[in-house]
Scaffold this motif. Sequence first.
Motif, mmCIF file in Angstrom:
data_model
loop_
_atom_site.group_PDB
_atom_site.id
_atom_site.type_symbol
_atom_site.label_atom_id
_atom_site.label_comp_id
_atom_site.label_asym_id
_atom_site.label_seq_id
_atom_site.Cartn_x
_atom_site.Cartn_y
_atom_site.Cartn_z
ATOM 1 N N TYR A 70 0.948 -1.278 -0.236
ATOM 2 C CA TYR A 70 0.164 0.162 -0.136
ATOM 3 C C TYR A 70 0.960 1.389 -0.451
ATOM 4 O O TYR A 70 0.865 2.233 -0.570
ATOM 5 C CB TYR A 70 -1.140 -0.195 1.192
ATOM 6 N N ASP A 85 -2.554 10.225 0.825
ATOM 7 C CA ASP A 85 -3.484 9.786 0.674
ATOM 8 C C ASP A 85 -4.508 9.362 -0.040
ATOM 9 O O ASP A 85 -4.246 9.609 -1.436
ATOM 10 C CB ASP A 85 -4.425 9.879 2.052
ATOM 11 N N LYS A 89 -6.515 4.929 2.534
ATOM 12 C CA LYS A 89 -5.084 4.751 2.649
ATOM 13 C C LYS A 89 -4.499 5.833 3.267
ATOM 14 O O LYS A 89 -4.467 6.647 2.579
ATOM 15 C CB LYS A 89 -4.902 3.754 1.165
ATOM 16 N N LEU A 107 2.515 3.782 7.920
ATOM 17 C CA LEU A 107 1.318 3.306 6.942
ATOM 18 C C LEU A 107 0.005 3.494 7.811
ATOM 19 O O LEU A 107 0.274 2.479 8.671
ATOM 20 C CB LEU A 107 1.567 2.448 5.576
ATOM 21 N N ASP A 110 -3.428 2.039 6.731
ATOM 22 C CA ASP A 110 -4.555 1.077 5.875
ATOM 23 C C ASP A 110 -6.137 0.650 5.733
ATOM 24 O O ASP A 110 -6.559 0.060 5.135
ATOM 25 C CB ASP A 110 -3.581 -0.318 5.507
ATOM 26 N N GLU A 165 -6.744 -1.929 7.343
ATOM 27 C CA GLU A 165 -6.949 -3.187 7.021
ATOM 28 C C GLU A 165 -5.483 -4.320 7.948
ATOM 29 O O GLU A 165 -6.423 -4.948 8.692
ATOM 30 C CB GLU A 165 -6.708 -3.813 5.460
#
Length: 162
Positions: free
Chosen positions: A14, A75, A82, A141, A143, A145
């Motif tokens: 990502y 972003d 993200k 980072l 994300d 997730e």
Amino acid sequence: MTKDEIAVILAKPYAQQLLNGPEPARFAYDGLDGDPRVIPIGFWIEGERILMATVPKSAKVAAVRKNPKVALTIDTGAFPPKALLIRGTAEVEVVQGVPEGYLIAGHKVMTDEQYPEWEAGVKGLYSEMGLITVTPTWAKLLDFETTIPKSVEDLIKEKAAG
């Protein structure tokens, strides 16, 4: 944060999508008056460094020379969001002509049909550019997730504990 820790974050898929995608960076620095500034700006990467180019006499060039501590956010507006957050130290140098990376960064946000006219205009306008190079000293980072803000992570743990 160590260079190796930063490198691991910047190498994540990502992070690479954000670093090589069309989204501009949000570049934060302290203005000459001491007040913070955040501007959208095109960028490119060389290794672990993030580069931007601008008018050599711009306010951001003078400000970064005075205080080289800066931050960047790259972003997406999609869901889940993200975001790549970077803090670092910036260096400025004046270079002749238009850096190749600047042209590549510009091409990321336009069609192949638009690019030739833009490139010709840029090359006709700039005989020199202020090259801002950011060396990351910290990176994160988000994300949503595999990584989330620590405060959200702490809240989830707190709620799960009852």
